[in-house]
Design a protein around this motif. Structure first.
Motif, PDB file in Angstrom:
ATOM      1  N   ILE A 152      39.547  43.594  36.714  1.00  0.00           N
ATOM      2  CA  ILE A 152      40.437  42.785  37.555  1.00  0.00           C
ATOM      3  C   ILE A 152      39.778  42.631  38.929  1.00  0.00           C
ATOM      4  O   ILE A 152      39.679  41.519  39.453  1.00  0.00           O
ATOM      5  N   GLU A 180      45.304  31.392  39.719  1.00  0.00           N
ATOM      6  CA  GLU A 180      45.976  32.441  38.936  1.00  0.00           C
ATOM      7  C   GLU A 180      45.163  33.738  38.960  1.00  0.00           C
ATOM      8  O   GLU A 180      45.722  34.832  39.019  1.00  0.00           O
ATOM      9  N   SER A 181      43.849  33.605  38.891  1.00  0.00           N
ATOM     10  CA  SER A 181      42.979  34.780  38.943  1.00  0.00           C
ATOM     11  C   SER A 181      43.125  35.479  40.290  1.00  0.00           C
ATOM     12  O   SER A 181      43.236  36.700  40.365  1.00  0.00           O
ATOM     13  N   CYS A 184      46.096  37.550  40.430  1.00  0.00           N
ATOM     14  CA  CYS A 184      45.908  38.829  39.725  1.00  0.00           C
ATOM     15  C   CYS A 184      45.196  39.840  40.620  1.00  0.00           C
ATOM     16  O   CYS A 184      45.541  41.020  40.662  1.00  0.00           O
ATOM     17  N   GLU A 187      47.612  41.124  43.082  1.00  0.00           N
ATOM     18  CA  GLU A 187      48.560  42.045  42.440  1.00  0.00           C
ATOM     19  C   GLU A 187      47.916  43.441  42.289  1.00  0.00           C
ATOM     20  O   GLU A 187      48.561  44.469  42.498  1.00  0.00           O
ATOM     21  N   LEU A 209      47.923  42.887  33.967  1.00  0.00           N
ATOM     22  CA  LEU A 209      46.859  42.045  34.520  1.00  0.00           C
ATOM     23  C   LEU A 209      45.816  41.719  33.447  1.00  0.00           C
ATOM     24  O   LEU A 209      45.311  40.601  33.387  1.00  0.00           O
ATOM     25  N   ARG A 212      47.382  38.893  31.437  1.00  0.00           N
ATOM     26  CA  ARG A 212      47.296  37.595  32.105  1.00  0.00           C
ATOM     27  C   ARG A 212      45.873  37.041  32.068  1.00  0.00           C
ATOM     28  O   ARG A 212      45.660  35.845  31.826  1.00  0.00           O
ATOM     29  N   GLU A 213      44.920  37.929  32.299  1.00  0.00           N
ATOM     30  CA  GLU A 213      43.522  37.509  32.324  1.00  0.00           C
ATOM     31  C   GLU A 213      43.064  36.990  30.954  1.00  0.00           C
ATOM     32  O   GLU A 213      42.412  35.955  30.852  1.00  0.00           O
TER      33      GLU A 213
END
Ligand SMILES: [Zn+2]
Length: 338
Positions: A152, A180-181, A184, A187, A209, A212-213
Protein backbone atom coordinates in the motif's frame (compact mmCIF):
# COMPACT_ATOMS: atom_id res chain seq x y z
CA UNK A 1 -13.20 -11.76 -14.39
CA UNK A 2 -13.07 -9.90 -11.09
CA UNK A 3 -15.18 -11.31 -8.27
CA UNK A 4 -15.61 -9.41 -5.01
CA UNK A 5 -14.67 -11.41 -1.91
CA UNK A 6 -16.84 -11.87 1.11
CA UNK A 7 -14.57 -11.07 4.04
CA UNK A 8 -15.48 -12.11 7.58
CA UNK A 9 -13.34 -10.94 10.49
CA UNK A 10 -13.35 -11.90 14.14
CA UNK A 11 -11.63 -13.66 16.98
CA UNK A 12 -11.54 -17.41 16.38
CA UNK A 13 -13.49 -17.09 13.14
CA UNK A 14 -11.27 -19.71 11.45
CA UNK A 15 -13.20 -22.16 13.64
CA UNK A 16 -16.00 -21.83 11.05
CA UNK A 17 -13.91 -24.06 8.81
CA UNK A 18 -15.07 -27.10 10.76
CA UNK A 19 -18.62 -26.49 9.40
CA UNK A 20 -17.58 -26.65 5.74
CA UNK A 21 -19.42 -29.62 4.20
CA UNK A 22 -17.81 -32.36 2.14
CA UNK A 23 -14.20 -33.42 1.82
CA UNK A 24 -12.01 -30.47 2.75
CA UNK A 25 -8.37 -30.29 1.72
CA UNK A 26 -6.21 -27.82 3.68
CA UNK A 27 -3.02 -26.34 2.22
CA UNK A 28 -0.93 -25.03 5.09
CA UNK A 29 2.51 -25.02 6.74
CA UNK A 30 3.61 -26.50 10.03
CA UNK A 31 3.69 -23.35 12.16
CA UNK A 32 0.28 -21.91 11.20
CA UNK A 33 -1.32 -25.36 11.34
CA UNK A 34 0.04 -25.92 14.83
CA UNK A 35 -1.18 -22.49 15.95
CA UNK A 36 -4.59 -23.17 14.48
CA UNK A 37 -4.80 -26.57 16.15
CA UNK A 38 -4.06 -25.15 19.61
CA UNK A 39 -7.27 -23.11 19.20
CA UNK A 40 -9.57 -25.36 17.19
CA UNK A 41 -10.06 -29.09 17.10
CA UNK A 42 -10.89 -30.01 13.54
CA UNK A 43 -9.66 -32.89 11.42
CA UNK A 44 -10.14 -32.13 7.73
CA UNK A 45 -10.20 -34.82 5.03
CA UNK A 46 -6.57 -34.09 4.11
CA UNK A 47 -3.83 -31.70 5.23
CA UNK A 48 -1.14 -30.81 2.70
CA UNK A 49 2.01 -29.16 4.04
CA UNK A 50 3.41 -26.82 1.39
CA UNK A 51 7.12 -27.40 0.91
CA UNK A 52 7.86 -25.85 -2.46
CA UNK A 53 6.56 -23.07 -4.68
CA UNK A 54 8.61 -24.22 -7.66
CA UNK A 55 6.37 -24.20 -10.70
CA UNK A 56 6.80 -27.91 -11.44
CA UNK A 57 6.03 -28.90 -7.84
CA UNK A 58 2.87 -26.76 -7.69
CA UNK A 59 1.63 -27.98 -11.07
CA UNK A 60 2.03 -31.61 -10.00
CA UNK A 61 -0.26 -31.22 -6.97
CA UNK A 62 -3.73 -31.61 -8.58
CA UNK A 63 -2.75 -35.09 -9.78
CA UNK A 64 -1.13 -36.28 -6.56
CA UNK A 65 -3.39 -34.94 -3.79
CA UNK A 66 -6.62 -36.71 -2.80
CA UNK A 67 -9.91 -35.59 -4.34
CA UNK A 68 -11.90 -32.97 -2.44
CA UNK A 69 -14.99 -30.73 -2.48
CA UNK A 70 -13.34 -27.63 -1.02
CA UNK A 71 -9.81 -26.28 -0.60
CA UNK A 72 -8.68 -24.12 2.32
CA UNK A 73 -5.53 -21.99 2.32
CA UNK A 74 -4.43 -21.59 5.93
CA UNK A 75 -1.11 -19.79 6.36
CA UNK A 76 0.94 -17.15 4.55
CA UNK A 77 1.30 -16.40 0.86
CA UNK A 78 2.54 -19.85 -0.18
CA UNK A 79 -0.30 -21.73 1.55
CA UNK A 80 -2.91 -19.33 0.14
CA UNK A 81 -1.43 -19.51 -3.36
CA UNK A 82 -1.21 -23.31 -3.31
CA UNK A 83 -4.87 -23.54 -2.27
CA UNK A 84 -5.80 -21.05 -5.00
CA UNK A 85 -4.01 -23.12 -7.64
CA UNK A 86 -5.74 -26.34 -6.55
CA UNK A 87 -9.19 -24.77 -6.46
CA UNK A 88 -8.58 -23.15 -9.85
CA UNK A 89 -7.55 -26.45 -11.43
CA UNK A 90 -10.29 -28.46 -9.75
CA UNK A 91 -12.93 -25.74 -10.03
CA UNK A 92 -14.04 -26.30 -6.46
CA UNK A 93 -14.89 -24.08 -3.50
CA UNK A 94 -11.98 -22.03 -2.09
CA UNK A 95 -11.71 -20.54 1.40
CA UNK A 96 -8.82 -18.38 2.54
CA UNK A 97 -7.80 -18.20 6.19
CA UNK A 98 -4.56 -16.21 6.18
CA UNK A 99 -2.41 -16.57 9.31
CA UNK A 100 -0.47 -13.40 8.47
CA UNK A 101 -1.28 -10.31 6.40
CA UNK A 102 2.21 -9.85 4.98
CA UNK A 103 1.14 -10.24 1.33
CA UNK A 104 -2.06 -9.80 -0.67
CA UNK A 105 -2.22 -13.46 -1.82
CA UNK A 106 -5.54 -14.15 0.01
CA UNK A 107 -7.23 -11.61 -2.30
CA UNK A 108 -5.44 -11.76 -5.66
CA UNK A 109 -6.34 -14.03 -8.58
CA UNK A 110 -2.83 -15.23 -9.42
CA UNK A 111 -0.40 -17.75 -7.94
CA UNK A 112 3.25 -16.76 -7.48
CA UNK A 113 5.55 -19.65 -8.37
CA UNK A 114 9.31 -19.77 -8.85
CA UNK A 115 11.24 -20.78 -11.93
CA UNK A 116 14.98 -20.71 -11.31
CA UNK A 117 14.33 -18.55 -8.22
CA UNK A 118 12.50 -15.90 -10.28
CA UNK A 119 8.83 -15.19 -9.66
CA UNK A 120 6.26 -16.14 -12.30
CA UNK A 121 2.48 -15.86 -12.04
CA UNK A 122 0.10 -18.63 -13.05
CA UNK A 123 -3.59 -19.41 -12.50
CA UNK A 124 -6.59 -17.12 -12.42
CA UNK A 125 -9.12 -17.32 -9.62
CA UNK A 126 -10.35 -14.54 -7.35
CA UNK A 127 -10.96 -15.90 -3.82
CA UNK A 128 -14.60 -15.42 -2.82
CA UNK A 129 -14.49 -16.43 0.86
CA UNK A 130 -11.91 -14.95 3.23
CA UNK A 131 -11.78 -15.53 6.98
CA UNK A 132 -9.71 -13.02 8.95
CA UNK A 133 -9.06 -14.57 12.36
CA UNK A 134 -7.50 -11.94 14.64
CA UNK A 135 -6.30 -14.56 17.14
CA UNK A 136 -4.50 -16.57 14.49
CA UNK A 137 -2.96 -13.51 12.82
CA UNK A 138 -1.89 -11.90 16.11
CA UNK A 139 -0.04 -15.11 17.03
CA UNK A 140 2.46 -14.42 14.20
CA UNK A 141 5.52 -12.18 14.64
CA UNK A 142 4.39 -8.54 14.51
CA UNK A 143 6.98 -7.53 11.91
CA UNK A 144 5.56 -10.01 9.40
CA UNK A 145 2.09 -8.52 9.69
CA UNK A 146 3.42 -4.94 9.50
CA UNK A 147 5.22 -5.95 6.30
CA UNK A 148 1.83 -6.09 4.56
CA UNK A 149 1.74 -2.28 4.58
CA UNK A 150 4.49 -2.24 1.94
CA UNK A 151 2.24 -2.88 -1.06
CA UNK A 152 0.00 0.00 0.00
CA UNK A 153 2.84 2.38 0.96
CA UNK A 154 4.40 1.64 -2.44
CA UNK A 155 1.57 3.70 -4.01
CA UNK A 156 3.58 6.77 -2.99
CA UNK A 157 6.46 6.02 -5.38
CA UNK A 158 4.47 3.97 -7.90
CA UNK A 159 2.03 6.80 -8.72
CA UNK A 160 4.95 9.11 -9.40
CA UNK A 161 6.44 6.55 -11.83
CA UNK A 162 3.10 5.93 -13.53
CA UNK A 163 2.71 9.66 -14.10
CA UNK A 164 6.24 9.83 -15.56
CA UNK A 165 5.52 6.90 -17.90
CA UNK A 166 2.35 8.62 -19.04
CA UNK A 167 3.96 12.01 -19.66
CA UNK A 168 7.19 10.75 -21.24
CA UNK A 169 6.09 7.55 -22.96
CA UNK A 170 2.37 8.01 -23.54
CA UNK A 171 1.52 5.02 -21.35
CA UNK A 172 -2.23 4.76 -20.58
CA UNK A 173 -3.10 6.55 -17.35
CA UNK A 174 -6.34 6.69 -15.40
CA UNK A 175 -6.70 9.77 -13.23
CA UNK A 176 -9.71 8.32 -11.40
CA UNK A 177 -7.81 5.21 -10.37
CA UNK A 178 -4.75 7.25 -9.46
CA UNK A 179 -7.04 9.23 -7.12
CA UNK A 180 -8.47 6.03 -5.62
CA UNK A 181 -4.93 4.76 -5.05
CA UNK A 182 -3.97 8.02 -3.38
CA UNK A 183 -6.98 7.65 -1.08
CA UNK A 184 -5.74 4.16 -0.09
CA UNK A 185 -2.34 5.62 0.72
CA UNK A 186 -3.98 8.26 2.91
CA UNK A 187 -6.10 5.62 4.65
CA UNK A 188 -2.92 3.71 5.49
CA UNK A 189 -1.33 6.90 6.74
CA UNK A 190 -4.30 7.62 9.05
CA UNK A 191 -4.17 4.08 10.46
CA UNK A 192 -0.40 3.61 10.64
CA UNK A 193 -0.39 3.29 14.45
CA UNK A 194 -3.01 0.51 14.32
CA UNK A 195 -1.06 -1.28 11.59
CA UNK A 196 2.07 -1.00 13.73
CA UNK A 197 0.22 -2.41 16.75
CA UNK A 198 -1.29 -5.25 14.66
CA UNK A 199 -4.63 -4.45 16.31
CA UNK A 200 -7.89 -5.78 14.82
CA UNK A 201 -8.38 -2.33 13.27
CA UNK A 202 -4.86 -2.47 11.82
CA UNK A 203 -5.43 -5.95 10.39
CA UNK A 204 -8.79 -4.92 8.89
CA UNK A 205 -7.18 -1.81 7.41
CA UNK A 206 -4.50 -3.82 5.58
CA UNK A 207 -7.02 -6.37 4.29
CA UNK A 208 -9.50 -3.73 3.19
CA UNK A 209 -6.78 -1.76 1.38
CA UNK A 210 -5.57 -4.96 -0.35
CA UNK A 211 -9.17 -5.60 -1.41
CA UNK A 212 -9.54 -2.11 -2.87
CA UNK A 213 -6.18 -2.29 -4.61
CA UNK A 214 -6.88 -5.70 -6.17
CA UNK A 215 -10.25 -4.44 -7.37
CA UNK A 216 -9.05 -1.24 -9.06
CA UNK A 217 -5.93 -2.89 -10.52
CA UNK A 218 -8.22 -5.54 -12.06
CA UNK A 219 -10.26 -2.77 -13.70
CA UNK A 220 -7.25 -1.47 -15.65
CA UNK A 221 -5.45 -4.82 -15.81
CA UNK A 222 -2.16 -3.47 -14.46
CA UNK A 223 -0.54 -3.11 -11.05
CA UNK A 224 0.93 0.27 -12.05
CA UNK A 225 -0.83 2.13 -9.19
CA UNK A 226 1.13 0.14 -6.58
CA UNK A 227 4.12 -1.28 -8.45
CA UNK A 228 6.84 1.15 -9.47
CA UNK A 229 10.58 1.62 -9.13
CA UNK A 230 10.47 0.59 -5.43
CA UNK A 231 9.61 -2.91 -6.66
CA UNK A 232 12.55 -2.81 -9.11
CA UNK A 233 14.79 -2.40 -6.06
CA UNK A 234 13.15 -5.45 -4.46
CA UNK A 235 13.43 -7.64 -7.58
CA UNK A 236 17.03 -6.64 -8.24
CA UNK A 237 18.14 -7.30 -4.67
CA UNK A 238 16.61 -10.77 -4.82
CA UNK A 239 18.31 -11.39 -8.14
CA UNK A 240 21.72 -10.27 -6.86
CA UNK A 241 21.58 -12.22 -3.60
CA UNK A 242 19.52 -15.18 -4.84
CA UNK A 243 18.03 -15.21 -1.36
CA UNK A 244 14.44 -14.96 -0.23
CA UNK A 245 13.45 -11.89 1.82
CA UNK A 246 10.33 -10.65 3.54
CA UNK A 247 8.70 -8.69 0.70
CA UNK A 248 7.98 -5.75 3.02
CA UNK A 249 11.66 -5.35 3.93
CA UNK A 250 12.70 -4.97 0.30
CA UNK A 251 9.79 -2.82 -0.84
CA UNK A 252 10.28 -0.63 2.26
CA UNK A 253 13.92 -0.16 1.23
CA UNK A 254 12.76 0.56 -2.33
CA UNK A 255 10.35 3.27 -1.15
CA UNK A 256 13.10 4.85 0.98
CA UNK A 257 15.56 4.96 -1.96
CA UNK A 258 13.21 5.77 -4.84
CA UNK A 259 11.36 8.58 -3.02
CA UNK A 260 14.83 10.19 -2.81
CA UNK A 261 15.60 9.57 -6.49
CA UNK A 262 12.20 11.02 -7.42
CA UNK A 263 12.58 13.97 -5.04
CA UNK A 264 9.10 12.97 -3.94
CA UNK A 265 8.14 14.08 -0.40
CA UNK A 266 11.03 12.21 1.19
CA UNK A 267 10.11 13.17 4.76
CA UNK A 268 6.56 11.94 4.26
CA UNK A 269 7.73 8.62 2.77
CA UNK A 270 10.23 8.07 5.60
CA UNK A 271 7.64 8.87 8.23
CA UNK A 272 5.00 6.58 6.70
CA UNK A 273 7.23 3.51 6.40
CA UNK A 274 8.60 4.11 9.89
CA UNK A 275 5.21 4.49 11.50
CA UNK A 276 3.89 1.34 9.80
CA UNK A 277 6.95 -0.53 11.09
CA UNK A 278 8.40 -1.60 7.74
CA UNK A 279 11.98 -2.83 8.19
CA UNK A 280 13.18 -0.64 5.35
CA UNK A 281 16.83 -1.10 6.32
CA UNK A 282 16.36 -4.64 4.99
CA UNK A 283 18.24 -6.18 7.93
CA UNK A 284 19.03 -9.37 6.00
CA UNK A 285 20.86 -7.52 3.22
CA UNK A 286 24.37 -6.08 3.64
CA UNK A 287 25.27 -2.45 2.76
CA UNK A 288 27.39 -3.80 -0.12
CA UNK A 289 24.46 -5.74 -1.53
CA UNK A 290 22.24 -2.66 -1.33
CA UNK A 291 24.94 -0.55 -3.00
CA UNK A 292 25.28 -3.09 -5.81
CA UNK A 293 21.52 -3.21 -6.20
CA UNK A 294 21.40 0.56 -6.79
CA UNK A 295 24.44 0.57 -9.07
CA UNK A 296 22.95 -2.09 -11.35
CA UNK A 297 19.30 -0.99 -11.16
CA UNK A 298 19.10 0.64 -14.59
CA UNK A 299 20.92 -2.23 -16.33
CA UNK A 300 18.68 -4.73 -14.55
CA UNK A 301 15.56 -2.85 -15.62
CA UNK A 302 16.72 -2.64 -19.25
CA UNK A 303 17.69 -6.32 -19.43
CA UNK A 304 14.52 -7.58 -17.82
CA UNK A 305 12.30 -5.34 -19.92
CA UNK A 306 10.42 -4.13 -16.86
CA UNK A 307 8.30 -0.97 -16.72
CA UNK A 308 9.38 2.68 -17.19
CA UNK A 309 10.08 4.70 -14.05
CA UNK A 310 12.29 7.30 -12.41
CA UNK A 311 15.16 4.85 -13.00
CA UNK A 312 14.92 5.83 -16.69
CA UNK A 313 14.93 9.56 -16.06
CA UNK A 314 17.29 10.14 -13.13
CA UNK A 315 20.84 8.82 -13.10
CA UNK A 316 21.80 6.86 -9.98
CA UNK A 317 25.17 8.44 -9.25
CA UNK A 318 27.80 7.38 -6.74
CA UNK A 319 26.98 10.53 -4.78
CA UNK A 320 23.31 9.58 -4.67
CA UNK A 321 24.18 6.08 -3.47
CA UNK A 322 26.57 7.35 -0.79
CA UNK A 323 24.13 9.94 0.54
CA UNK A 324 21.14 7.57 0.53
CA UNK A 325 23.04 4.80 2.29
CA UNK A 326 24.21 7.34 4.86
CA UNK A 327 20.60 8.39 5.43
CA UNK A 328 19.47 4.76 5.62
CA UNK A 329 21.90 3.78 8.33
CA UNK A 330 21.85 7.12 10.16
CA UNK A 331 18.21 6.42 10.87
CA UNK A 332 19.19 3.04 12.26
CA UNK A 333 21.13 4.77 15.02
CA UNK A 334 18.39 7.18 15.93
CA UNK A 335 15.00 6.58 17.41
CA UNK A 336 13.53 3.44 15.89
CA UNK A 337 9.94 2.40 16.28
CA UNK A 338 10.88 -1.25 15.74
ZN1 LIG B 1 4.70 -6.04 -3.87
Amino acid sequence: MYQAPEIQSGRGIAGNLSHVPGRVLVATMEIPWKLFQTRQSWTPHHVHFVDSMDKDAVEALPDTLPECDAVVGLGGGSACDTAKYLAWKRQCRLIMAPSIVSVDAPLTNTVAVRVDKQVQYIGNLYPREVLIDYDLIQAAPKELNRAGACDIASIHTALHDWDLAHKNMGEPYDAGIAAESQECLEELDRNAAEVYAVSPKGIDTIIDLFRREVEFCSRINTSRPEEGSEHLVAYNLERITRRHFVHGDLVGLGIFMMARLQGNRVDYADSLIQRCGLRYQAPNATPDEIRMCLQTLKVFKDKSGLFYSVVDTEPITETFIRESLKALYAQAEGERPF
